[in-house]
Design a protein around this motif. Structure first.
Motif, mmCIF file in Angstrom:
data_model
loop_
_atom_site.group_PDB
_atom_site.id
_atom_site.type_symbol
_atom_site.label_atom_id
_atom_site.label_comp_id
_atom_site.label_asym_id
_atom_site.label_seq_id
_atom_site.Cartn_x
_atom_site.Cartn_y
_atom_site.Cartn_z
ATOM 1 N N LYS A 86 0.830 -1.214 0.000
ATOM 2 C CA LYS A 86 0.000 0.000 0.000
ATOM 3 C C LYS A 86 0.861 1.260 0.000
ATOM 4 N N PHE A 87 1.903 1.263 0.822
ATOM 5 C CA PHE A 87 2.789 2.419 0.922
ATOM 6 C C PHE A 87 3.336 2.796 -0.453
ATOM 7 N N TRP A 88 3.780 1.797 -1.211
ATOM 8 C CA TRP A 88 4.427 2.085 -2.486
ATOM 9 C C TRP A 88 3.436 2.227 -3.630
ATOM 10 N N LYS A 89 2.305 1.545 -3.566
ATOM 11 C CA LYS A 89 1.292 1.754 -4.600
ATOM 12 C C LYS A 89 0.750 3.179 -4.525
ATOM 13 N N ASP A 90 0.626 3.708 -3.333
ATOM 14 C CA ASP A 90 0.186 5.099 -3.168
ATOM 15 C C ASP A 90 1.176 6.082 -3.776
ATOM 16 N N ARG A 91 2.417 5.628 -3.966
ATOM 17 C CA ARG A 91 3.464 6.471 -4.549
ATOM 18 C C ARG A 91 3.748 6.117 -6.002
ATOM 19 N N GLY A 92 2.858 5.335 -6.586
ATOM 20 C CA GLY A 92 2.941 5.071 -8.014
ATOM 21 C C GLY A 92 3.750 3.874 -8.441
ATOM 22 N N ALA A 93 4.219 3.078 -7.507
ATOM 23 C CA ALA A 93 5.019 1.910 -7.863
ATOM 24 C C ALA A 93 4.123 0.699 -8.158
ATOM 25 N N TYR A 94 4.656 -0.213 -8.916
ATOM 26 C CA TYR A 94 4.013 -1.497 -9.192
ATOM 27 C C TYR A 94 4.516 -2.487 -8.156
ATOM 28 N N THR A 95 3.624 -3.286 -7.564
ATOM 29 C CA THR A 95 4.045 -4.203 -6.502
ATOM 30 C C THR A 95 3.822 -5.658 -6.896
ATOM 31 N N GLN A 96 4.794 -6.480 -6.513
ATOM 32 C CA GLN A 96 4.748 -7.922 -6.783
ATOM 33 C C GLN A 96 5.071 -8.664 -5.501
ATOM 34 N N ILE A 97 4.399 -9.789 -5.276
ATOM 35 C CA ILE A 97 4.613 -10.602 -4.071
ATOM 36 C C ILE A 97 4.940 -12.036 -4.487
ATOM 37 N N GLY A 98 5.874 -12.622 -3.758
ATOM 38 C CA GLY A 98 6.202 -14.028 -3.959
ATOM 39 C C GLY A 98 6.519 -14.673 -2.627
ATOM 40 N N GLY A 99 6.826 -15.957 -2.643
ATOM 41 C CA GLY A 99 7.134 -16.664 -1.404
ATOM 42 C C GLY A 99 5.990 -17.539 -0.933
ATOM 43 N N HIS A 100 6.114 -18.009 0.287
ATOM 44 C CA HIS A 100 5.143 -18.975 0.815
ATOM 45 C C HIS A 100 3.752 -18.363 0.958
ATOM 46 N N TYR A 101 3.674 -17.122 1.400
ATOM 47 C CA TYR A 101 2.359 -16.477 1.531
ATOM 48 C C TYR A 101 1.664 -16.391 0.179
ATOM 49 N N ALA A 102 2.367 -15.902 -0.821
ATOM 50 C CA ALA A 102 1.773 -15.741 -2.144
ATOM 51 C C ALA A 102 1.350 -17.075 -2.743
ATOM 52 N N THR A 103 2.050 -18.128 -2.384
ATOM 53 C CA THR A 103 1.751 -19.449 -2.933
ATOM 54 C C THR A 103 0.541 -20.083 -2.250
ATOM 55 N N VAL A 104 0.507 -20.020 -0.938
ATOM 56 C CA VAL A 104 -0.556 -20.695 -0.181
ATOM 57 C C VAL A 104 -1.854 -19.897 -0.199
ATOM 58 N N LEU A 105 -1.766 -18.574 -0.170
ATOM 59 C CA LEU A 105 -2.952 -17.717 -0.105
ATOM 60 C C LEU A 105 -2.961 -16.751 -1.293
ATOM 61 N N SER A 106 -2.835 -17.301 -2.485
ATOM 62 C CA SER A 106 -2.700 -16.470 -3.687
ATOM 63 C C SER A 106 -3.941 -15.632 -3.961
ATOM 64 N N ASP A 107 -5.142 -16.169 -3.713
ATOM 65 C CA ASP A 107 -6.363 -15.410 -3.968
ATOM 66 C C ASP A 107 -6.420 -14.162 -3.091
ATOM 67 N N GLU A 108 -6.039 -14.316 -1.831
ATOM 68 C CA GLU A 108 -5.994 -13.148 -0.947
ATOM 69 C C GLU A 108 -4.930 -12.164 -1.416
ATOM 70 N N ALA A 109 -3.767 -12.681 -1.778
ATOM 71 C CA ALA A 109 -2.664 -11.811 -2.187
ATOM 72 C C ALA A 109 -3.033 -10.968 -3.404
ATOM 73 N N LEU A 110 -3.826 -11.510 -4.309
ATOM 74 C CA LEU A 110 -4.219 -10.773 -5.507
ATOM 75 C C LEU A 110 -5.024 -9.519 -5.181
ATOM 76 N N GLU A 111 -5.603 -9.471 -3.994
ATOM 77 C CA GLU A 111 -6.373 -8.294 -3.593
ATOM 78 C C GLU A 111 -5.473 -7.123 -3.197
ATOM 79 N N TYR A 112 -4.202 -7.406 -2.892
ATOM 80 C CA TYR A 112 -3.318 -6.381 -2.340
ATOM 81 C C TYR A 112 -2.093 -6.083 -3.201
ATOM 82 N N PHE A 113 -1.794 -6.963 -4.158
ATOM 83 C CA PHE A 113 -0.583 -6.814 -4.957
ATOM 84 C C PHE A 113 -0.940 -6.868 -6.443
ATOM 85 N N ASP A 114 -0.153 -6.167 -7.244
ATOM 86 C CA ASP A 114 -0.442 -6.122 -8.682
ATOM 87 C C ASP A 114 -0.162 -7.457 -9.357
#
Length: 258
Positions: A86-114
């Motif tokens: 959120k901090f960086w999206k508010d400043r115009g950056a594109y955000t990507q997430i990876g790792g165990h969280y993104a893998t196990v809870l990908s549907d949730e992660a899609l709500e917060y990361f590009d």
């Protein structure tokens, strides 16, 4: 192009005086750095929130611009990862997430990361970077990695914070595990398979660094016993001390102790 690679702070880190201690160097960020093709001439900033003086949302960066914020997070670091996004999206950056969280809870992660990268990064992350540069990043990526993947040497000089790091080398020989335990995120990350690195590469990484003590981050060092025995035979020649984790069924194979 400016890229910030972030290892989101997890609750294993302790900064108060009662729990002050050092940690084995994490190699997640330098692994990701090795996967970004030099042809992009990217300026890359690494932020391991567990050991850095300034975290990824520090006022230090408030006047700086980043095109891309790439975050790696375990499940217990997901709240912090969302804050960073959120901090960086508010400043115009594109955000990507990876790792165990993104893998196990990908549907949730899609709500917060590009973009969400599920599973191992070795193929998916460079593909995402290429797509991002070309202006067509996808929302999700997932690519398994074969045992013939050619790894690049890690730039361990980027691990600059000696204050919180123990004087150990850290490495991974086998990222995966075939046990398929239903409660384990490693099963999700690597689809219940081994992900073996070439033994010559592992030996070369150790030889090219001065450390005489090494920690293998493998989730199950003996997951492929033939591979592990061959690797251990090579490690004997290096005259180093090392440690690794293995599952309890090691007791079923006495050969591994010899």
């Amino acid at each position: 192009m400016r890229i910030m690679l972030v290892l989101a702070k997890d609750n294993i880190y302790r900064f108060d005086s009662l729990h002050q201690r050092k940690y084995y160097p994490q190699i997640t960020l330098i692994t990701l750095e090795s996967l970004i093709d030099k042809k992009y001439n990217a300026e890359i900033v690494l932020v391991d929130e567990g050991v850095e003086e300034y975290d990824a949302t520090s006022p230090k960066y408030s006047d700086e611009k980043f095109d891309l914020i790439c975050i790696s997070a375990v499940i217990s670091a997901s709240r912090r990862a969302k804050e960073i996004s959120k901090f960086w999206k508010d400043r115009g950056a594109y955000t990507q997430i990876g790792g165990h969280y993104a893998t196990v809870l990908s549907d949730e992660a899609l709500e917060y990361f590009d973009t969400v990268i599920k599973g191992p990064a070795e193929i998916a992350f460079p593909t995402f970077i290429k797509d991002f540069v070309e202006g067509k990043p996808k929302r999700e990526y997932f690519e398994l990695v074969g045992n013939d993947f050619e790894y690049k040497p890690l730039n361990r000089k980027l691990l600059t914070n000696k204050k919180y790091y123990k004087s150990f080398g850290t490495i991974v020989a086998n990222n995966g595990c075939p046990n398929k335990c239903t409660y384990c995120s490693v099963t999700k990350m690597y689809s219940g398979k081994n992900q073996l690195k070439n033994i010559d590469f592992v030996v070369s990484e150790i030889k090219s660094n001065k450390h005489k003590k090494w920690v293998f981050y493998d989730p199950n060092f003996l997951a492929d016993k033939s591979y592990a025995i061959n690797l251990m035979n090579e490690l004997k020649k290096l005259k180093i001390k090392w440690t690794a984790s293995a599952t309890i069924n090691i007791g079923n194979d006495i050969k591994c102790y010899n």
